[in-house]
Design an enzyme around this catalytic site. Structure first.
Site, PDB file in Angstrom:
ATOM      1  N   TYR A 117      39.509 -33.227 -21.485  1.00  0.00           N
ATOM      2  CA  TYR A 117      39.069 -33.178 -19.882  1.00  0.00           C
ATOM      3  C   TYR A 117      40.253 -32.460 -19.414  1.00  0.00           C
ATOM      4  O   TYR A 117      41.487 -32.851 -19.637  1.00  0.00           O
ATOM      5  CB  TYR A 117      39.105 -34.482 -19.351  1.00  0.00           C
ATOM      6  N   GLU A 205      37.000 -27.830 -12.647  1.00  0.00           N
ATOM      7  CA  GLU A 205      36.812 -28.758 -13.681  1.00  0.00           C
ATOM      8  C   GLU A 205      36.642 -28.373 -14.898  1.00  0.00           C
ATOM      9  O   GLU A 205      35.382 -27.680 -14.794  1.00  0.00           O
ATOM     10  CB  GLU A 205      36.156 -30.220 -13.081  1.00  0.00           C
TER      11      GLU A 205
END
Ligand code: ADP
Ligand code: MG
Length: 395
Positions: A117, A205
């Protein structure tokens, strides 16, 4: 301002951030052709909507169909695309109404060794951008933050200097990457940090960021949001806008130079100043009501803007009463009342209207309201206004 995954990836690629090969498809046939062109044994067909959670999301019309699917042939790509295009995808982030899929992105299927992530956001408390990095990719990061906060590493960086190599190594070490992974991160992370700064993002992101079997690091997903206050510096971003993904009333408000955010309640609010708009919403809630929107007409609103503001408020079928809360500073109260009365006639206000005015020329403005002969309830202060507007709903 949000953009689609495929647009984010095109921008990534132009900035040297590695992404898989992919092709945009607007019809089932284009999806089939894309599969053939990509020349892989597998490809992934991905719904393009401004919301995450697509992989787990399903379609209203086809409950078995997922928003992101692995396909193994051109026919497979076509059949999936047929179900996806024009259908409504519901994910954790779209809410129950879902979002209609108009565009697909067909991407080469990757051999994923590890899903990580990565995000860059602005840390307002520290006043710097921050890279957030975690070994737990492909998952809901909020859940990881709850259950395993130690698995999330953070590193602030100076926007002028960018993310320095030692900082990238520190992040890689903090999430336990091996030597090959750390090397890939040292190349990847500074590039995404630079992308974030150069494009005036409020968020970039990548979930998941993947390490392939060959230790290549690529962005498998791309969620990019630009800072609206910096859009004037990026006229080219206009072309990336997809109005079909935005709330129509918010698009309309933006065109009129109003700050408007639609909410779920039934009391429309027309306020000047963002701070006052927030406290107005707070007071409505305190007295048992629910605001239908946030609306700041700004410091220098004119008759046209106030009229358009009323139109936008009243176009929302949920709105059962309107509270106008104006502090006349630069803009005098009587100017606002003139605008209000004009809007009243042109828009045709049929719901109860409560008005609270304070500031420059307030006496004159109150007199104008009282003498207008219109069904407008005056309030003396904020609390009085909130109580009165809630009372009109007869709750
Ligand atoms: P969302 O976050 O909206 O669910 P993603 O782009 O993250 O959408 O895709 C969901 C999942 O699908 C990913 O976590 C990944 O496991 C898989 N996936 C996505 N793109 C690819 C690809 N090109 N190759 C292999 N798997 C993929
Ligand atoms: Mg994702």
């Amino acid at each position: 301002m949000k953009i689609h995954e495929y647009q984010g990836k095109q921008l990534f690629s132009a900035s040297g951030v590695p992404v898989p090969k992919g092709i945009v498809a607007k019809t089932p046939q284009e999806a089939a052709d894309a599969f053939t062109k990509l020349q892989g044994a597998v490809a992934v067909v991905k719904s393009q909507v401004h919301a995450g959670g697509r992989g787990k999301g399903t379609f209203k019309e086809h409950p078995e169909q997922r928003g992101v699917v692995l396909v193994k042939s051109a026919d497979d790509a076509r059949n999936n695309a047929e179900r996806m295009l024009g259908s409504t995808l519901v994910t954790k982030q779209t809410g129950d109404v879902g979002q209609k899929v108009q565009t697909l992105y067909v991407e080469q299927g990757l051999d994923i060794k590890k899903e990580l992530y990565l995000a860059v956001v602005v840390d307002r408390e520290v006043g710097l951008p921050v890279v957030i990095f975690s070994s737990e990719g492909g998952m809901d990061i909020e859940e990881v933050a709850e259950s395993h906060p130690e698995k999330i590493a953070r590193e602030h960086f100076d926007p002028g200097m960018g993310l320095l190599p030692f900082q990238a190594r520190k992040l890689a070490a903090a999430i336990g990457l091996d030597a090959a992974g750390a090397k890939a991160a040292e190349s990847f992370l500074p590039k995404i940090a630079k992308f974030f700064v150069d494009h005036d993002c409020s968020m970039a992101e990548i979930n998941p960021l993947v390490l392939t079997g060959e230790n290549k690091m690529l962005a498998l997903d791309a969620k990019v949001t630009f800072d609206d206050n910096a859009l004037f510096r990026h006229k080219d971003f206009d072309a990336l806008r997809d109005l079909l993904e935005e709330d129509p009333s918010e698009v309309r408000a933006q065109a009129a130079g109003l700050s408007y955010v639609k909410l779920e309640g039934n009391i429309g609010c027309l306020v000047n100043g963002a701070g006052l708009a927030m406290s107005t919403m707070d007071l409505i809630k305190l007295h048992g009501g629910e605001p239908a929107n946030f609306l700041d007409v700004g410091g220098g609103a004119n008759v046209e803007q106030v009229t358009e503001a009323f139109r936008i408020l009243l176009a929302d079928p949920n709105v059962k009463a309107v509270l106008v809360n104006i502090f006349g500073g630069i803009m005098k109260c009587d100017t606002i009342v003139t605008a209000l009365l004009t809007a009243y006639d042109t828009v045709g206000i049929t719901v109860p209207l409560v008005v609270r005015l304070e500031g420059t020329n307030v006496e004159l403005a109150r007199k104008m309201l009282a003498e207008s002969g219109k069904k407008i309830t005056s309030a003396t202060d904020l609390t009085d206004a909130a109580k009165k507007v809630v009372a009109t709903l007869g709750a």
